[in-house]
Design an enzyme around this catalytic site. Structure first.
Site, short mmCIF file in Angstrom:
data_model
loop_
_atom_site.label_atom_id
_atom_site.label_comp_id
_atom_site.label_asym_id
_atom_site.label_seq_id
_atom_site.Cartn_x
_atom_site.Cartn_y
_atom_site.Cartn_z
N LYS A 163 -4.41 -6.06 5.29
CA LYS A 163 -4.02 -6.77 4.08
C LYS A 163 -4.55 -8.20 4.15
CE LYS A 163 -1.48 -3.58 2.01
NZ LYS A 163 -1.80 -3.04 0.67
N ASP A 188 -7.66 -5.09 2.10
CA ASP A 188 -7.00 -4.77 0.83
C ASP A 188 -6.41 -6.07 0.29
OD1 ASP A 188 -5.64 -3.76 -1.31
OD2 ASP A 188 -4.25 -2.52 -0.15
N GLU A 213 -10.95 -3.75 -0.93
CA GLU A 213 -10.11 -2.98 -1.85
C GLU A 213 -9.40 -3.91 -2.83
OE1 GLU A 213 -6.44 0.28 -1.56
OE2 GLU A 213 -7.40 -0.49 0.26
N ASP A 238 -8.26 0.33 -6.59
CA ASP A 238 -6.95 0.93 -6.36
C ASP A 238 -6.12 0.77 -7.63
OD1 ASP A 238 -4.32 1.52 -5.63
OD2 ASP A 238 -4.33 0.37 -3.80
N LYS A 262 -4.08 7.47 -5.47
CA LYS A 262 -2.67 7.61 -5.14
C LYS A 262 -2.00 8.45 -6.22
CE LYS A 262 -2.38 3.09 -2.86
NZ LYS A 262 -1.81 1.72 -2.93
#
Length: 370
Positions: A163, A188, A213, A238, A262
């Site tokens: 992250k 991300d 991401e 995403d 997802k």
């Protein structure tokens, strides 16, 4: 099949360590579970949009309300022959993919139970190992992060997601890449940056990441396309991909070179398969992302990750890595030293809620009958 009854649960599961990202910090998993029953058979779904509207505009509370008060009454007591039919019936209601996914995923697992087939086969996947990646949120220190990465490398993970947020990016990557020059990493950003950060992203190119991401605004496609033109590192979308339509537009605009899928974010498994197929047909590799969720949802993601274009290690992990006490029996755990999972060999998925644990961790429950 006719849906005789639906049971809806709002659960909260404490995490071992707070999950820190560009949009804040979470101490618990907040999920909504749906049990769909037909003719004595039951199928479970889970959807986990977080406690607050940080990842998306939805929350666990809004999802629980929509399923119990609006979407559920549209479904219970009626016949549904396909997930596409169920999805199309709910299409009159704008947005709210996480809420729609909770109902739709339960339908898939119920259908798998009725057909006596593992979920991945019903989805069109192949019985193959699903490789897992390791993820680390923003840590308290660089030393803490480097220590955790070292453990993950020794455990055999083939890729690690980090992250990132302003102030925890270039310096962090310099330390990580300096210590692990050959490891596969990606970052991300959780929508934490803007096009004004272009000079920073050009610096990030030198770290040879697998991808960046979701660097920009949570529903943007246009500026991601502009950023992708100007940097070498592939962009992975995403939050911006919430439907097959979004995927089609991203392809047209050339907004990304990877896509994270997802089930909750895209409105269910039917949409997830369609997004996968669009990416595959246009040469865009895919992988399965994860939320903070129980073994039920992770097990469902493992089934989805058997599709042919899932070619990058997915966000599927052992329950004991993150959650103090999961609600399923069994919980999903790595088989020995392998950092991969086998898909289900039983109808649906094997990771189902334990009634006592479910009752212990449920904040609310609602029953819908015809």
């Amino acid at each position: 099949m006719k849906i005789d009854r639906m049971e809806v649960f709002y659960v909260a599961l404490p995490l071992i360590y707070p999950w820190k990202t560009a949009y804040g910090e979470d101490a618990d998993v907040h999920s909504v579970l749906v049990c769909m029953i037909s003719g004595g058979m039951e199928g479970w779904g889970e959807t986990s949009p977080f406690f607050a509207p940080t990842y998306s505009p939805e929350t666990a509370s809004s999802v629980f309300f929509l399923i119990t008060e609006i979407f559920g009454p549209q479904i219970a007591g009626k016949e549904w022959d396909s997930a596409a039919a169920l999805r199309d019936h709910l299409a009159v209601f704008k947005g709210n993919p996480f809420a729609k996914a909770g109902v739709e995923i339960a339908w898939w697992n119920l259908e798998a139970k009725i057909r006596k087939t593992p979920l991945h086969r019903l989805l069109g996947g192949k019985t193959r190992l699903v490789e897992a990646g390791q993820d680390f949120g923003v840590q308290d220190s660089l030393d803490m992060l480097l220590g955790n990465i070292e453990k993950a490398v020794k455990q055999g993970f083939q890729r690690i997601k980090l992250k990132a947020k302003p102030g925890w990016d270039v310096e962090m990557l310099e330390a990580v890449r300096g210590s692990f020059p050959k490891m596969t990493f990606h970052i991300d950003c959780n929508s934490g940056y803007t096009l004004g950060h272009l000079p920073l992203f050009k610096k990030i190119d030198r770290f040879h990441l697998a991808m960046i991401e979701q660097p920009l605004f949570h529903d943007d496609l246009v500026e991601h396309a502009e950023l992708q033109k100007q940097i070498e590192t592939p962009i992975c979308l995403d939050e911006s991909i919430k439907s097959p339509r979004d995927m089609r537009l991203a392809i047209k605009l050339k907004s990304c070179r990877y896509v994270n899928i997802k089930p909750g974010r895209v409105g269910g498994l039917q949409n997830a398969v369609e997004i996968h197929n669009l990416a595959r047909d246009n040469g865009i590799p895919a992988w399965i992302g994860g939320m903070l969720e129980s073994s039920l949802a992770v097990g469902i993601s493992v089934e989805l990750a058997t599709l042919e274009n899932i070619v990058y290690p997915s966000d599927v992990g052992a329950s004991s890595q993150f959650i103090k006490e999961d609600i399923t029996e069994p919980t999903i755990e790595f088989p020995g030293k392998e950092r991969s999972f086998k898909p289900s060999s039983v109808p649906g998925v094997p990771y189902l809620p334990d009634p006592k644990k479910l009752a212990k961790h449920s904040r609310d429950k609602f029953i819908l009958e015809e």
